[in-house]
Design a protein around this motif. Structure first.
Motif, PDB file in Angstrom:
ATOM      1  N   THR A 148      11.658  58.337  49.003  1.00 31.81           N
ATOM      2  CA  THR A 148      12.889  58.966  47.811  1.00 31.81           C
ATOM      3  C   THR A 148      12.799  60.385  48.506  1.00 31.81           C
ATOM      4  O   THR A 148      12.119  60.810  49.469  1.00 31.81           O
ATOM      5  CB  THR A 148      12.188  59.060  46.582  1.00 31.81           C
ATOM      6  N   PRO A 149      13.997  61.057  48.212  1.00 33.96           N
ATOM      7  CA  PRO A 149      14.161  62.696  48.635  1.00 33.96           C
ATOM      8  C   PRO A 149      13.157  63.362  47.946  1.00 33.96           C
ATOM      9  O   PRO A 149      13.242  64.800  48.148  1.00 33.96           O
ATOM     10  CB  PRO A 149      15.447  62.701  48.410  1.00 33.96           C
ATOM     11  N   GLN A 150      12.393  62.973  46.907  1.00 35.51           N
ATOM     12  CA  GLN A 150      11.648  63.873  46.119  1.00 35.51           C
ATOM     13  C   GLN A 150      10.171  63.519  46.155  1.00 35.51           C
ATOM     14  O   GLN A 150       9.458  62.756  45.103  1.00 35.51           O
ATOM     15  CB  GLN A 150      11.880  63.882  44.780  1.00 35.51           C
ATOM     16  N   PRO A 151       9.421  63.618  47.132  1.00 38.63           N
ATOM     17  CA  PRO A 151       7.879  63.442  47.209  1.00 38.63           C
ATOM     18  C   PRO A 151       7.393  64.136  46.409  1.00 38.63           C
ATOM     19  O   PRO A 151       7.884  65.215  45.747  1.00 38.63           O
ATOM     20  CB  PRO A 151       7.621  63.990  48.636  1.00 38.63           C
ATOM     21  N   CYS A 152       6.325  63.633  45.746  1.00 35.71           N
ATOM     22  CA  CYS A 152       5.488  64.293  44.720  1.00 35.71           C
ATOM     23  C   CYS A 152       3.939  64.583  45.082  1.00 35.71           C
ATOM     24  O   CYS A 152       3.411  64.121  46.153  1.00 35.71           O
ATOM     25  CB  CYS A 152       5.355  63.631  43.553  1.00 35.71           C
ATOM     26  N   THR A 153       3.157  65.527  44.375  1.00 36.44           N
ATOM     27  CA  THR A 153       1.806  65.658  44.742  1.00 36.44           C
ATOM     28  C   THR A 153       1.072  64.594  43.842  1.00 36.44           C
ATOM     29  O   THR A 153       1.503  63.728  43.106  1.00 36.44           O
ATOM     30  CB  THR A 153       1.325  67.075  44.281  1.00 36.44           C
ATOM     31  N   ASN A 154      -0.106  64.627  44.266  1.00 33.88           N
ATOM     32  CA  ASN A 154      -1.117  63.661  43.708  1.00 33.88           C
ATOM     33  C   ASN A 154      -1.080  63.954  42.289  1.00 33.88           C
ATOM     34  O   ASN A 154      -1.173  62.596  41.452  1.00 33.88           O
ATOM     35  CB  ASN A 154      -2.338  63.406  44.350  1.00 33.88           C
ATOM     36  N   ILE A 155      -1.320  65.038  41.962  1.00 36.03           N
ATOM     37  CA  ILE A 155      -1.380  65.266  40.606  1.00 36.03           C
ATOM     38  C   ILE A 155      -0.138  64.833  40.052  1.00 36.03           C
ATOM     39  O   ILE A 155      -0.154  64.369  38.608  1.00 36.03           O
ATOM     40  CB  ILE A 155      -1.637  66.911  40.324  1.00 36.03           C
ATOM     41  N   GLU A 156       1.211  65.101  40.091  1.00 35.12           N
ATOM     42  CA  GLU A 156       2.266  64.730  39.653  1.00 35.12           C
ATOM     43  C   GLU A 156       2.414  63.042  39.532  1.00 35.12           C
ATOM     44  O   GLU A 156       2.687  62.478  38.656  1.00 35.12           O
ATOM     45  CB  GLU A 156       3.427  65.266  40.501  1.00 35.12           C
ATOM     46  N   PHE A 157       2.000  62.330  40.781  1.00 30.07           N
ATOM     47  CA  PHE A 157       2.244  60.964  40.628  1.00 30.07           C
ATOM     48  C   PHE A 157       0.983  60.436  39.448  1.00 30.07           C
ATOM     49  O   PHE A 157       1.495  59.571  38.910  1.00 30.07           O
ATOM     50  CB  PHE A 157       1.336  60.368  41.738  1.00 30.07           C
ATOM     51  N   THR A 158      -0.207  61.047  39.287  1.00 31.33           N
ATOM     52  CA  THR A 158      -1.304  60.538  38.429  1.00 31.33           C
ATOM     53  C   THR A 158      -0.534  60.953  37.049  1.00 31.33           C
ATOM     54  O   THR A 158      -0.944  59.961  36.085  1.00 31.33           O
ATOM     55  CB  THR A 158      -2.492  61.525  38.685  1.00 31.33           C
ATOM     56  N   LYS A 159      -0.095  61.760  36.724  1.00 31.56           N
ATOM     57  CA  LYS A 159       0.466  62.281  35.610  1.00 31.56           C
ATOM     58  C   LYS A 159       1.581  61.435  35.118  1.00 31.56           C
ATOM     59  O   LYS A 159       1.650  60.862  33.913  1.00 31.56           O
ATOM     60  CB  LYS A 159       1.028  63.761  35.673  1.00 31.56           C
ATOM     61  N   ALA A 160       2.400  61.170  35.993  1.00 30.85           N
ATOM     62  CA  ALA A 160       3.612  60.269  35.632  1.00 30.85           C
ATOM     63  C   ALA A 160       2.996  58.952  35.297  1.00 30.85           C
ATOM     64  O   ALA A 160       3.412  57.933  34.531  1.00 30.85           O
ATOM     65  CB  ALA A 160       4.483  60.042  37.153  1.00 30.85           C
ATOM     66  N   LEU A 161       2.192  58.261  36.332  1.00 30.41           N
ATOM     67  CA  LEU A 161       1.439  56.944  35.816  1.00 30.41           C
ATOM     68  C   LEU A 161       0.944  56.955  34.627  1.00 30.41           C
ATOM     69  O   LEU A 161       0.917  56.162  33.972  1.00 30.41           O
ATOM     70  CB  LEU A 161       0.611  56.484  37.057  1.00 30.41           C
ATOM     71  N   GLY A 162       0.027  57.858  34.250  1.00 25.32           N
ATOM     72  CA  GLY A 162      -0.785  58.006  33.045  1.00 25.32           C
ATOM     73  C   GLY A 162       0.314  57.817  31.895  1.00 25.32           C
ATOM     74  O   GLY A 162      -0.083  57.289  30.802  1.00 25.32           O
ATOM     75  N   GLN A 163       1.342  58.546  31.985  1.00 24.42           N
ATOM     76  CA  GLN A 163       2.375  58.686  30.909  1.00 24.42           C
ATOM     77  C   GLN A 163       2.942  57.738  30.639  1.00 24.42           C
ATOM     78  O   GLN A 163       3.211  57.049  29.621  1.00 24.42           O
ATOM     79  CB  GLN A 163       3.315  59.756  31.147  1.00 24.42           C
ATOM     80  N   ALA A 164       3.367  56.879  31.708  1.00 27.35           N
ATOM     81  CA  ALA A 164       4.085  55.590  31.729  1.00 27.35           C
ATOM     82  C   ALA A 164       3.157  54.389  30.945  1.00 27.35           C
ATOM     83  O   ALA A 164       3.762  53.507  30.439  1.00 27.35           O
ATOM     84  CB  ALA A 164       4.353  55.032  33.195  1.00 27.35           C
ATOM     85  N   LEU A 165       2.074  54.675  31.511  1.00 33.69           N
ATOM     86  CA  LEU A 165       0.910  53.468  30.627  1.00 33.69           C
ATOM     87  C   LEU A 165       0.537  53.999  29.399  1.00 33.69           C
ATOM     88  O   LEU A 165      -0.358  53.527  28.992  1.00 33.69           O
ATOM     89  CB  LEU A 165      -0.159  53.124  31.770  1.00 33.69           C
ATOM     90  N   HIS A 166       0.679  55.144  29.094  1.00 30.90           N
ATOM     91  CA  HIS A 166       0.232  55.851  27.779  1.00 30.90           C
ATOM     92  C   HIS A 166      -1.240  55.887  28.020  1.00 30.90           C
ATOM     93  O   HIS A 166      -2.006  55.617  26.695  1.00 30.90           O
ATOM     94  CB  HIS A 166       0.680  54.951  26.530  1.00 30.90           C
ATOM     95  N   ARG A 167      -1.764  56.425  28.889  1.00 30.78           N
ATOM     96  CA  ARG A 167      -3.333  56.513  29.146  1.00 30.78           C
ATOM     97  C   ARG A 167      -3.478  57.830  29.433  1.00 30.78           C
ATOM     98  O   ARG A 167      -2.840  58.606  30.328  1.00 30.78           O
ATOM     99  CB  ARG A 167      -3.783  55.540  30.127  1.00 30.78           C
ATOM    100  N   PRO A 168      -4.576  58.507  29.262  1.00 34.71           N
ATOM    101  CA  PRO A 168      -5.223  59.783  29.736  1.00 34.71           C
ATOM    102  C   PRO A 168      -5.470  59.675  31.230  1.00 34.71           C
ATOM    103  O   PRO A 168      -5.533  58.717  31.789  1.00 34.71           O
ATOM    104  CB  PRO A 168      -6.464  60.102  28.844  1.00 34.71           C
ATOM    105  N   THR A 169      -5.262  60.895  31.896  1.00 37.13           N
ATOM    106  CA  THR A 169      -5.732  60.806  33.153  1.00 37.13           C
ATOM    107  C   THR A 169      -6.595  61.966  33.658  1.00 37.13           C
ATOM    108  O   THR A 169      -6.412  62.895  34.170  1.00 37.13           O
ATOM    109  CB  THR A 169      -4.386  61.120  34.098  1.00 37.13           C
ATOM    110  N   ILE A 170      -7.850  61.942  33.073  1.00 34.08           N
ATOM    111  CA  ILE A 170      -8.818  62.909  33.027  1.00 34.08           C
ATOM    112  C   ILE A 170      -9.879  62.639  34.011  1.00 34.08           C
ATOM    113  O   ILE A 170     -10.752  63.390  34.430  1.00 34.08           O
ATOM    114  CB  ILE A 170      -9.339  63.404  31.725  1.00 34.08           C
TER     115      ILE A 170
END
Length: 168
Positions: free
Chosen positions: A91-113
């Protein structure tokens, strides 16, 4: 890049050979719940074990499975027969690992701590994990966008949701 050189037709350059066109696909990690890193990460995140890797600032280039398939069809199309050589499928919008982690946690409705320790990345993902998750890669799809390809899942949020919505 040695494999790209091996793909050229012996004795000619791609531009000299009018009958054959060679396109070298440089695939970023394809996000799918049915394979790759995401398949392994989903159960960890569902159990509440998701978190950043390392300091979380490493870049992560990716593409949804649907956009990857659409991009391949786009490249095969006769209207795009002038595209050749290396093509980045990401994609034209690479992300950081923190952004990926946050997005996956939000999509699964789970904490990412809970951070994922480096040694676990090596055990779970091997060389791919070391290179992609720990090393970080920031790539953009210049040829695709220059030739008018339109992504359906440009952001990490949309790409993850596309992967979770897959029904193969």
């Amino acid at each position: 890049q040695q494999w790209e050189k091996a793909s050229t037709i012996t004795g000619t350059s791609n531009k000299d050979d009018k009958k054959n066109r060679v396109v070298n696909l440089r695939l970023a990690p394809v996000l799918s719940q049915y394979g790759g890193a995401l398949e392994k990460l989903i159960p960890i995140f569902k159990l509440g074990g998701g978190g950043r890797v390392g300091n979380g600032q490493q870049w992560f280039s990716y593409i949804s499975a649907r956009d990857a398939a659409r991009a391949m069809l786009f490249l095969l199309s006769s209207t795009n027969s002038n595209i050749e050589g290396p093509v980045n499928l990401c994609t034209p919008q690479p992300c950081t690992n923190i952004e990926f982690t946050k997005a996956l946690g939000q999509a699964l409705h789970r904490p990412t701590i809970v951070p994922l320790p480096e040694f676990m990345v090596k055990i779970l993902f091997g060389q791919m994990g070391e290179e992609v998750l720990l090393g970080g890669v920031k790539v953009t799809p210049q040829k695709l966008t220059q030739h008018g390809f339109e992504f359906q899942h440009e952001s990490i949020d949309k790409a993850i949701q596309s992967a979770l919505d897959e029904n193969i």
